[in-house]
Design a protein around this motif. Structure first.
Motif: not given
Ligand SMILES: C[S@@+](CC[C@H](N)C(=O)[O-])C[C@H]1O[C@@H](n2cnc3c(N)ncnc32)[C@H](O)[C@@H]1O
Ligand code: SF4
Length: 421
Positions: A314, A341, A344-345
């Motif tokens: 991540r 946060d 996102a991919r």
């Protein structure tokens, strides 16, 4: 710590280089165009202490022997908070070396050299710096004098970035700067004499500026033979004084002619445009900013500081408390971070391109894989389309924007948005 390491669908390579950004949030006066996390020192709880009082424009010039600076108690409390913030962050970067440090603001040169010395000692005692690590400090004209520059250097600063903006009193007044042209020249001279490498920040397309006025600013800037220049198009940012009461700015054609002039004149003096707004002599590129543009990692310390950190599965973004008093209270209580946060991919290709395509040399395909954890198939359709439109060129290892791609950079970057792919 475990939640950073849990399994995920991304497969990142070895962690990228790690930089450290330290935000020092105070300024003598808020500039009307500025949307950075900077706070005016005039508030009663944040007194300015000076030798003789600063002059009517708020600050004395380099070499004058007087200077405005922070209340020592405030400086000391902020440095305590930075140290606490660093200690809370250490588990996230365990075992990694720091490849560059950038002390930005705000106006970091309002801090005393002793304060900067303490800050860098606190960092070195907790995080190993790579040998020859670049350490940049942002300095505003009028907030330092001769001895102070050398003292910053003795504290471990290797590179000064001077916020000149213009060398012309008329334009400096129109954009609400507290310094004047004499102070800008004095600061550039001092930087050139005290540091092996330094940067001048300029802005163009200023209210009422024409090509002749830009040429005069370039004459002045280039006369100091700066190893690095950053030249930004003045933009009207939301929630600033200029956004509410916009000044009359040069039209788009004039601004574009100005950029052509900047590119031509910098090239003629041996400064290479290696990024949209950055020009450097060989060996003088800013290692810290290059790491941002190459989608490297950075730890952010200080009020409102942003960080980006990679883990095997991540990429995480963090923000520290924005308002300085709240930041100090929270950091000293062990809670410097206000938000965190996971990127996102689907957002990773665009985030990567937003940075990497700003570089004239583009990026290595291997770095895309290692730093996003995604396979190349995630961007192949968009890469092929951009190549067909003449915006990108690629070989087996490297992708770079064409001259046309560089001119239409936001269109090119937008091709990597989740919906566009
Ligand atoms: C956040 S400032 C910090 C440096 C220092 N406080 C100063 O202002 O000189 C970094 C640089 O961003 C640029 N900048 C800030 N606001 C801008 C805007 N609205 N448009 C273009 N450039 C801007 C200026 O050139 C400035 O030197
Ligand atoms: S001095 Fe720099 S950081 Fe401070 S308000 Fe002006 S532009 Fe923003």
């Amino acid at each position: 710590m475990e939640h950073y390491l849990r399994p995920g669908t991304l497969q990142l390579g070895a962690p990228p280089p790690l930089s450290l950004y330290v935000h020092l949030p105070w300024c003598l006066k808020k500039c009307p165009y500025c949307d950075f996390n900077s706070h005016e020192l005039a508030a009663p709880r944040l007194p300015v202490v000076a030798g003789p009082r600063p002059g009517p424009r708020g600050a004395e010039g380099a070499g004058s022997g007087t200077r405005p600076s922070l209340d020592p108690a405030l400086e000391s409390r902020y440095l305590d908070a930075l140290r606490a913030d660093l200690e809370q962050s250490l588990p996230l970067v365990w075992g990694r070396r720091v490849h560059s440090v950038f002390i930005g603001g705000g106006t970091p040169s309002l801090f005393s050299p002793e304060g900067i010395d303490r800050l860098l000692a606190d960092v070195r005692a907790r995080l190993p710096l790579e040998p020859g690590c670049e350490v940049t400090l942002e300095a505003n004209p009028g907030t330092f004098e001769r001895e102070r520059f050398r003292a910053f250097r003795a504290a471990g600063v290797t590179r000064l970035s001077i916020g000149v903006q213009s060398f012309d009193d008329t334009f400096l007044a129109r954009i609400g700067r507290v310094h004047d042209a004499r102070q800008a020249r004095a600061a550039a001279e001092e930087a050139a004499s005290a540091f092996d490498t330094f940067n001048l920040d300029l802005m163009y397309a200023l209210p009422g500026q024409d090509l002749a006025a830009l040429d005069r600013d370039l004459d002045a800037a280039l006369s100091f033979a700066p190893p690095h220049l950053s030249i930004y198009h003045l933009t009207l940012e939301p929630n600033t004084v200029f956004a509410n009461r916009p000044p009359v700015l040069p039209d788009d054609d004039t601004a574009s002619a100005m950029l052509d002039r900047i590119v031509e004149r910098t090239a003629a003096t041996g400064l290479q445009r290696y990024e949209v707004s950055a020009f450097a002599r060989p060996g003088h590129r800013c290692a810290h900013n290059l790491n941002y543009w190459q989608f490297g990692d950075y730890l952010g310390l200080g009020a409102g500081a942003h960080g980006k950190l990679s883990f095997p599965h991540r990429v995480v973004r963090q923000v520290k408390w924005r308002e300085p008093a709240r930041y100090m209270a929270e950091a000293l209580a062990g809670r410097a971070m206000s938000n965190e946060d996971e990127v996102a991919r689907e957002a990773l290709p665009f985030e990567f391109m937003l940075n990497a395509l700003r570089l004239r040399e583009g990026f290595a395909l291997q770095d895309f894989r290692d730093r996003t954890g995604l396979p190349l198939s995630a961007i192949e359709p968009a890469l092929a389309q951009a190549e067909r439109r003449g915006l990108l060129e690629a070989d087996l290892t490297q992708v770079r924007p064409t001259a046309r791609g560089f001119d239409f950079l936001s269109d090119l970057q937008a091709m990597f948005l989740p919906l566009a792919r």
